[in-house]
Design an enzyme around this catalytic site. Structure first.
Site: not given
Length: 316
Positions: A132, A243, A245
């Protein structure tokens, strides 16, 4: 058509993955340590807890692939960063909300970026990953200027529009064929950004065009196309505007965190990939005492879900 697509992708993966692989320089390191660069705190509600932070989701994401984590604070002396660089095996630039040119986060990233390129050129492997804001920072460092424009993709999950380079990329070369297909057809990537790098801007900038291969693009909520995944042609630098994660480690119901089995698997795959890249680095701390003192284990995460998008955050 599905069979034809699968056959073409399989042939591409088999024929070109080896050609795109960067050279392995020495034995693998089975005790990798990866740094996470901490952005400065910008949210007023988080400021009482510290000056910089790392969301625990990034820590868990890396640790899940078999490494340990060292937080890298902004606004240290250059010598501190040089010492850390010699001690860790890669670094992740996470998301956040700070200036891409004047913040301590950006200045520290620029130091690691320069050292990583110089080291690679001398035979010393050191990978960098940007997520990001970290992705945006990589583009700014490479271009020498901030080329971002407003690309509204806030709280939305998307499939990736994979490019031809994706099939032969290092990042995706070990991703199973069925998961690659899911990545291009299912909403597996969580996006939470107001700015991005438009595809036409990327291709019009010689520095970016020569440095990275675009592996995927997406369109924002008003139709603008932006680069969503890229990797360095020469250097082991990788960036995702989305993202990975959050697919396993973020759970706030009102946010578009993908949690399907395929979403989880792509997160696993990319974490494994980057930590395996870090295993190619032979950097190490001068002694065990310095190593133990630097690790994230010395800090306790704070529960912050009641006033942030995160569940837990490490503050510094």
């Amino acid at each position: 058509m599905a069979f034809l697509w699968a056959a073409v992708l399989t042939l591409a993966l088999l024929s070109s993955a080896a050609a795109k692989a960067l050279p392995l320089r020495g034995p693998l390191n089975d005790r990798p340590i990866v740094g996470i660069l901490a952005p400065e705190v910008s949210d007023e509600e988080m400021k009482p807890f510290g000056q910089a932070y790392v969301a625990s989701s990034y820590v868990k994401y890396l640790e899940s692939a078999g490494c340990r984590v060292v937080p890298v604070r902004p606004n240290l002396q250059d010598e501190d960063y040089k010492k850390l660089f010699r001690s860790i095996n890669g670094i992740l630039f996470p998301g956040g909300a700070v200036d891409l040119q004047t913040s301590g986060y950006a200045k520290a990233a620029a130091i690691f970026y320069k050292m990583a390129m110089e080291s690679f050129d001398s035979g010393d492997y050191f990978p960098i990953w940007g997520t990001c804001l970290g992705f945006q920072l990589l583009t700014t460092l490479t271009a020498g200027q901030n080329l971002l424009s407003k690309t509204l993709a806030e709280n939305i999950s998307l499939p990736l529009n994979l490019t031809e380079d994706a099939t032969s990329s290092r990042m995706f070369r070990n991703v199973p064929l069925d998961l690659m297909k899911a990545l291009s057809t299912e909403k597996l990537t969580g996006n939470f950004h107001h700015y991005g790098l438009e595809t036409q801007t990327f291709h019009s900038n010689q520095n970016l065009r020569n440095f990275y291969n675009v592996l995927s693009t997406n369109r924002d909520q008003v139709g603008l196309e932006f680069v969503s995944t890229m990797e360095g042609k020469k250097y082991p630098f990788y960036g995702v505007q989305w993202h990975p994660e959050v697919n396993r480690f973020q759970w706030k119901k009102e946010l578009a965190y993908p949690h399907s089995p395929n979403a989880v698997q792509i997160s696993v795959s990319l974490a494994d990939f980057f930590v395996n890249e870090a295993r190619k680095s032979s950097h190490q701390f001068a002694n065990q005492e310095e190593e133990e003192a630097a690790l994230i284990y010395n800090f306790q995460p704070v529960y912050v879900e009641n006033f942030t998008a995160y569940e837990q955050v490490y503050f510094f």
